[in-house]
Design a protein around this motif. Sequence first.
Motif, PDB file in Angstrom:
ATOM      1  N   GLU A 103      50.555  23.956  28.808  1.00  0.00           N
ATOM      2  CA  GLU A 103      50.667  24.584  30.117  1.00  0.00           C
ATOM      3  C   GLU A 103      49.575  24.081  31.057  1.00  0.00           C
ATOM      4  O   GLU A 103      48.459  23.807  30.627  1.00  0.00           O
ATOM      5  N   VAL A 104      49.924  23.991  32.330  1.00  0.00           N
ATOM      6  CA  VAL A 104      48.974  23.610  33.367  1.00  0.00           C
ATOM      7  C   VAL A 104      49.148  24.582  34.531  1.00  0.00           C
ATOM      8  O   VAL A 104      50.267  24.966  34.870  1.00  0.00           O
ATOM      9  N   ASN A 105      48.053  24.985  35.114  1.00  0.00           N
ATOM     10  CA  ASN A 105      48.091  25.877  36.249  1.00  0.00           C
ATOM     11  C   ASN A 105      48.494  25.094  37.492  1.00  0.00           C
ATOM     12  O   ASN A 105      48.034  23.971  37.701  1.00  0.00           O
ATOM     13  N   SER A 106      49.343  25.676  38.323  1.00  0.00           N
ATOM     14  CA  SER A 106      49.781  24.995  39.543  1.00  0.00           C
ATOM     15  C   SER A 106      48.593  24.674  40.454  1.00  0.00           C
ATOM     16  O   SER A 106      48.621  23.694  41.193  1.00  0.00           O
ATOM     17  N   ARG A 107      47.552  25.456  40.360  1.00  0.00           N
ATOM     18  CA  ARG A 107      46.338  25.215  41.160  1.00  0.00           C
ATOM     19  C   ARG A 107      45.736  23.842  40.807  1.00  0.00           C
ATOM     20  O   ARG A 107      45.298  23.106  41.687  1.00  0.00           O
ATOM     21  N   PHE A 108      45.716  23.493  39.520  1.00  0.00           N
ATOM     22  CA  PHE A 108      45.192  22.196  39.085  1.00  0.00           C
ATOM     23  C   PHE A 108      45.970  21.059  39.745  1.00  0.00           C
ATOM     24  O   PHE A 108      45.392  20.120  40.280  1.00  0.00           O
ATOM     25  N   ILE A 109      47.288  21.167  39.718  1.00  0.00           N
ATOM     26  CA  ILE A 109      48.144  20.118  40.295  1.00  0.00           C
ATOM     27  C   ILE A 109      47.899  20.024  41.799  1.00  0.00           C
ATOM     28  O   ILE A 109      47.694  18.932  42.339  1.00  0.00           O
ATOM     29  N   GLY A 110      47.913  21.150  42.484  1.00  0.00           N
ATOM     30  CA  GLY A 110      47.720  21.162  43.926  1.00  0.00           C
ATOM     31  C   GLY A 110      46.384  20.572  44.350  1.00  0.00           C
ATOM     32  O   GLY A 110      46.302  19.792  45.303  1.00  0.00           O
ATOM     33  N   GLU A 111      45.332  20.914  43.625  1.00  0.00           N
ATOM     34  CA  GLU A 111      44.004  20.397  43.970  1.00  0.00           C
ATOM     35  C   GLU A 111      43.920  18.894  43.750  1.00  0.00           C
ATOM     36  O   GLU A 111      43.280  18.181  44.530  1.00  0.00           O
ATOM     37  N   ARG A 112      44.576  18.373  42.717  1.00  0.00           N
ATOM     38  CA  ARG A 112      44.570  16.925  42.480  1.00  0.00           C
ATOM     39  C   ARG A 112      45.306  16.183  43.593  1.00  0.00           C
ATOM     40  O   ARG A 112      44.876  15.132  44.045  1.00  0.00           O
ATOM     41  N   VAL A 113      46.416  16.752  44.038  1.00  0.00           N
ATOM     42  CA  VAL A 113      47.165  16.133  45.131  1.00  0.00           C
ATOM     43  C   VAL A 113      46.342  16.179  46.415  1.00  0.00           C
ATOM     44  O   VAL A 113      46.261  15.190  47.150  1.00  0.00           O
ATOM     45  N   ILE A 114      45.708  17.309  46.683  1.00  0.00           N
ATOM     46  CA  ILE A 114      44.874  17.444  47.880  1.00  0.00           C
ATOM     47  C   ILE A 114      43.752  16.415  47.875  1.00  0.00           C
ATOM     48  O   ILE A 114      43.485  15.767  48.892  1.00  0.00           O
ATOM     49  N   GLU A 115      43.097  16.231  46.733  1.00  0.00           N
ATOM     50  CA  GLU A 115      42.024  15.229  46.633  1.00  0.00           C
ATOM     51  C   GLU A 115      42.549  13.827  46.952  1.00  0.00           C
ATOM     52  O   GLU A 115      41.921  13.070  47.689  1.00  0.00           O
ATOM     53  N   ALA A 116      43.710  13.501  46.405  1.00  0.00           N
ATOM     54  CA  ALA A 116      44.276  12.169  46.622  1.00  0.00           C
ATOM     55  C   ALA A 116      44.679  11.973  48.085  1.00  0.00           C
ATOM     56  O   ALA A 116      44.416  10.921  48.677  1.00  0.00           O
TER      57      ALA A 116
END
Length: 157
Positions: A103-116
């Motif tokens: 499982e991965v938290n949606s927050r992790f995914i969103g923050e990685r996209v925001i950084e990129a």
Amino acid sequence: MHCPFCRQGETRVIDSRASHDFVIRRRRECLHPDCRRRFTTYEKIEQSTIKVVKKNGNRVPFCRERLRAGIEKACWKRPVSEEQVDAIIAGVESEIHESFEREVNSRFIGERVIEALRELDQVAFVRFASVYRDYEDVNDFVEELEPILRTGPAPPR
């Protein structure tokens, strides 16, 4: 490996090449004397399905296309190529598989996209962040933009 033409089980690998996303491309030749045809196979690591834990607690399977849709909306009418979008998706997906097993938290995914996106295109970054972070008013935008405004505009491409 069975030959797709004559269905015999004897083949040999002529050439193997690693490509992106952990896929191996193999050229094969059928060893049956009446066939001897060549064909290509692709070998990919089977990864377990990772679930995304949403803000409301629901769990849904990770969907690369859903991630793409969100990034493409943020990059609409911006000078961002499809290859750049693919690179962001591949990077995020790779980090997920390296860091999480089930499982991965949606927050992790969103923050990685925001950084990129912050590095790639500031307008796309603000668009994505505004939806992802669910800004309430203009002050939320100003807080997000202050670090960018302090460092000055991005260099021209």
